[in-house]
Design an enzyme around this catalytic site. Sequence first.
Site, PDB file in Angstrom:
ATOM      1  N   ARG A  59      10.394  17.316 -31.149  1.00  0.00           N
ATOM      2  CA  ARG A  59       8.937  17.262 -31.181  1.00  0.00           C
ATOM      3  C   ARG A  59       8.520  15.912 -30.607  1.00  0.00           C
ATOM      4  O   ARG A  59       9.169  14.896 -30.841  1.00  0.00           O
ATOM      5  CB  ARG A  59       8.415  17.417 -32.609  1.00  0.00           C
ATOM      6  CG  ARG A  59       8.819  18.751 -33.236  1.00  0.00           C
ATOM      7  CD  ARG A  59       8.113  18.979 -34.562  1.00  0.00           C
ATOM      8  NE  ARG A  59       8.576  20.189 -35.209  1.00  0.00           N
ATOM      9  CZ  ARG A  59       8.167  21.419 -34.907  1.00  0.00           C
ATOM     10  NH1 ARG A  59       7.271  21.578 -33.935  1.00  0.00           N
ATOM     11  NH2 ARG A  59       8.634  22.470 -35.549  1.00  0.00           N
ATOM     12  N   ASP A  90       4.759  28.625 -28.136  1.00  0.00           N
ATOM     13  CA  ASP A  90       3.433  28.525 -27.514  1.00  0.00           C
ATOM     14  C   ASP A  90       2.935  27.083 -27.440  1.00  0.00           C
ATOM     15  O   ASP A  90       2.225  26.719 -26.513  1.00  0.00           O
ATOM     16  CB  ASP A  90       2.424  29.414 -28.242  1.00  0.00           C
ATOM     17  CG  ASP A  90       2.267  29.060 -29.717  1.00  0.00           C
ATOM     18  OD1 ASP A  90       3.149  28.365 -30.244  1.00  0.00           O
ATOM     19  OD2 ASP A  90       1.278  29.483 -30.330  1.00  0.00           O
ATOM     20  N   ASP A 137      10.971  33.741 -34.023  1.00  0.00           N
ATOM     21  CA  ASP A 137       9.947  34.513 -34.737  1.00  0.00           C
ATOM     22  C   ASP A 137       9.371  35.644 -33.897  1.00  0.00           C
ATOM     23  O   ASP A 137       8.706  36.528 -34.427  1.00  0.00           O
ATOM     24  CB  ASP A 137       8.795  33.601 -35.172  1.00  0.00           C
ATOM     25  CG  ASP A 137       9.219  32.564 -36.192  1.00  0.00           C
ATOM     26  OD1 ASP A 137      10.294  32.754 -36.786  1.00  0.00           O
ATOM     27  OD2 ASP A 137       8.493  31.579 -36.390  1.00  0.00           O
ATOM     28  N   GLN A 268      19.350  31.584 -39.866  1.00  0.00           N
ATOM     29  CA  GLN A 268      18.826  32.503 -38.854  1.00  0.00           C
ATOM     30  C   GLN A 268      18.749  31.861 -37.466  1.00  0.00           C
ATOM     31  O   GLN A 268      18.690  32.564 -36.458  1.00  0.00           O
ATOM     32  CB  GLN A 268      17.427  32.990 -39.258  1.00  0.00           C
ATOM     33  CG  GLN A 268      17.415  33.754 -40.559  1.00  0.00           C
ATOM     34  CD  GLN A 268      16.027  33.801 -41.190  1.00  0.00           C
ATOM     35  OE1 GLN A 268      15.209  34.632 -40.840  1.00  0.00           O
ATOM     36  NE2 GLN A 268      15.761  32.902 -42.122  1.00  0.00           N
ATOM     37  N   ARG A 269      18.724  30.537 -37.422  1.00  0.00           N
ATOM     38  CA  ARG A 269      18.578  29.850 -36.131  1.00  0.00           C
ATOM     39  C   ARG A 269      19.921  29.606 -35.446  1.00  0.00           C
ATOM     40  O   ARG A 269      19.954  29.303 -34.259  1.00  0.00           O
ATOM     41  CB  ARG A 269      17.881  28.497 -36.322  1.00  0.00           C
ATOM     42  CG  ARG A 269      16.427  28.600 -36.697  1.00  0.00           C
ATOM     43  CD  ARG A 269      15.735  27.256 -36.523  1.00  0.00           C
ATOM     44  NE  ARG A 269      14.349  27.322 -36.950  1.00  0.00           N
ATOM     45  CZ  ARG A 269      13.345  27.728 -36.184  1.00  0.00           C
ATOM     46  NH1 ARG A 269      13.596  28.134 -34.959  1.00  0.00           N
ATOM     47  NH2 ARG A 269      12.120  27.738 -36.639  1.00  0.00           N
ATOM     48  N   VAL A 474      28.058  55.153 -26.177  1.00  0.00           N
ATOM     49  CA  VAL A 474      28.337  53.779 -25.734  1.00  0.00           C
ATOM     50  C   VAL A 474      28.301  53.680 -24.213  1.00  0.00           C
ATOM     51  O   VAL A 474      28.068  52.606 -23.660  1.00  0.00           O
ATOM     52  CB  VAL A 474      29.708  53.282 -26.250  1.00  0.00           C
ATOM     53  CG1 VAL A 474      29.736  53.295 -27.767  1.00  0.00           C
ATOM     54  CG2 VAL A 474      30.861  54.070 -25.671  1.00  0.00           C
ATOM     55  N   ARG A 680      29.570  62.646 -14.290  1.00  0.00           N
ATOM     56  CA  ARG A 680      28.854  62.536 -15.570  1.00  0.00           C
ATOM     57  C   ARG A 680      28.038  61.248 -15.662  1.00  0.00           C
ATOM     58  O   ARG A 680      28.088  60.527 -16.658  1.00  0.00           O
ATOM     59  CB  ARG A 680      29.849  62.616 -16.740  1.00  0.00           C
ATOM     60  CG  ARG A 680      30.597  63.943 -16.790  1.00  0.00           C
ATOM     61  CD  ARG A 680      31.898  63.813 -17.561  1.00  0.00           C
ATOM     62  NE  ARG A 680      31.699  63.344 -18.916  1.00  0.00           N
ATOM     63  CZ  ARG A 680      31.535  64.142 -19.976  1.00  0.00           C
ATOM     64  NH1 ARG A 680      31.524  65.435 -19.832  1.00  0.00           N
ATOM     65  NH2 ARG A 680      31.391  63.631 -21.174  1.00  0.00           N
TER      66      ARG A 680
END
Length: 740
Positions: A59, A90, A137, A268-269, A474, A680
């Site tokens: 930051r 953002d 997020d 989570q990060r 798959v 296929r």
Amino acid sequence: MNAAVRATVRVGIYTGAKVYFVHEGYQGLVDGGDNIKLATWESVSMMLQLGGTVIGSARCMDFRAREGRMKAALNLVKLGITNLCVIGGDGSLTGANQFRKEWATLLVDLVKAGKITDDEARKSCHLNIVGMVGSIDNDFCGTDMTIGTDSALHRIIEVVDAITTTAQSHQRTFILEVMGRHCGYLALVTALACGADWVFIPEMPPDEGWEGHLCRRLADQRARGSRLNVIIVAEGAMDRAGNPISSEDIKKKNLGFDTRTTVLGHVQRGGTPSAFDRILVVLALLATPETPACVVSLSGNQAVRLPLMECVQVTKDVTTAMAEKRWEDAIKLRGKSFENNWNTYKMLAHINPPDTKSNINVAIVNIGAPCAGMNAAVRSAVRIGIIQGHNMLAVHDGFEGLAQGKVCTPYALHIAVLPSEYIEEISLTIAKFNIHSLVIIGGFEAYMGGLELVQGRDKYEELCIPMVVIPATVSNNVPGSDFSIGADTALNTITSTCDRIKQSAAGTKRRVFIIETAGGYCGYLATMAGLAAGADAAYIYEDKFGIRDLEMNVEHLVQKMKTDVKRGLILRNENCNANYTTDFIFALYSEEGKGIFDCRKNVLGHMQQGGTPTPFDRNFGTKMGSKAVLWITEKLKEVYRHGRIFANTPDSACVLGMKKRALTFQPLAELKEQTDFVHRIPKTSWWLKLRPIMKILAKYNISLDTSEHAHMEHVIKKRMSMPAPLMKKACPPTKHEEEE
């Protein structure tokens, strides 16, 4: 983020540009010096599998002031940098746009202060901005998915899967709090992917008296035989008055069951990025001076460029809508993908079956080899069918089971026999069990089976019922859909295996790995895994190759061994060439690389079909199953004539697939011309256009046509309406509405 950094550096070098790393975000841009370093091809090697960002982020208060931005401008001008690629949320992208808008005045002030010359100002008269949204997020409007979101979902689902086993054992209720201070995407998709009983998101707070509704919902699930309850909470969840709702707040409501809370936090990060996040790369970097600052966004499976500030404005509009308690508007402003997720969740979790039945029998049959995500499609199809008042039937053992009358309540098994040899028996079973429609879930065999049933309509009237094929394989080789359920899980399995194999060579110089992937004749897995794992080549049937190409690839690796990156990765689709087998290519590389590099080979085999489904496959399967049954419900109304169901038009038997930006229903009969039945596979595949990028990232000198990425699109703002009732009549949108 590292995949984006790597792609930007290498595509930039490919175009002939000098590319610089700016370390520590805007702070590094302001401070300059060693924070801005020239990037090389080798400097971005072995970073694809790393989480976070190797160039750092921070930051920066200095950049918010004009004085700080002037220092940043001075540093860029002195290095001759006129294109800035910003990866962030953002706030970062808004700062980049402000920097660009005042660029000309910053140069004027620098000239007046004598810090740069008129000539330097003239050479740097325009600053081009390209933004890539990096945010777990997924809170940036204009893109279906931001960089990092899919990887965060992987971390969350891993935890949810681990917790549900202990919750089932002890018959507990678990409340999981996930990130999402201003956006409930992670919580919402997690709820869909794990079948949660309730989700709390900031965009749509629960109604007054939600506590009682929640307790009744949990008790109802237990009464139906469930041994656990799962509640998902976004960290920014709140009630209608704006008061925060945390996992601990919910636990204190005396839910009536043994309850535990888990706050996932920063786990989570971190971790290894998913294959999806690695493939989210930049194509448009060098914009023209007249082009406004743009952001590279994902729409369906298409990379598009959107005006940066349009996206920022719509993102702010969501915040405004929530502040003004316009909850329905907030959901709509998040975009069609978010809105579809929310509507699917509401149907699956909050709508009860009607008191009166529809007297419609819908049968579900799985065809061919199993794949991850099939169960999600079956689950949502059954639940949506029950909500519509239908009787949902499962056919055991595929088309053979349908012929033998193995029809019961839902629990489907697989078999790969086509229906042609059982067509009469199948028609008799349909009549016996009074089956009014058929959901066929599977790969190319399911597609072929659907076609054979349609062809049998001329002879057997019982086959004149609505049918829908949901692609699940798959191999991702079903015509009519850009994606198949199960392909993402297989791709992640291949990618993680390639990561481990490459890591094993870290202590061994000059080694080349040759890996065989699944897919039949379809090269989707080999190509996308090549992009995600950083392969030097991927041999596939659709992109013909010969001995000269093999020779060129060997020479390329010989040259690579002279650099700091002394390892190679070659992928080969299992049926890419009958003569150039995996053993042949291994022997060729071993012989030609003798004394320069040694080779190892791996055949991944059936491990690509197993494993727990990824969040994408769970969510995709859930939405596909739901949409298929809603379509059948509407189609049955159309074909009900004179007291009976009679469907013999081409549009009454369709493949449900994702095409570019929409889920669409395409008649099986119309797809025949688009099919290579011998091999296929579809005759055309969207992902083939990505192969040149893979070669560029591997440092091959080839041409790349970027003309289709040159245009700028716009964010479509929806006309906002007054809040609508919680649940309108459950029916699928028209094709036109879906595309809009």
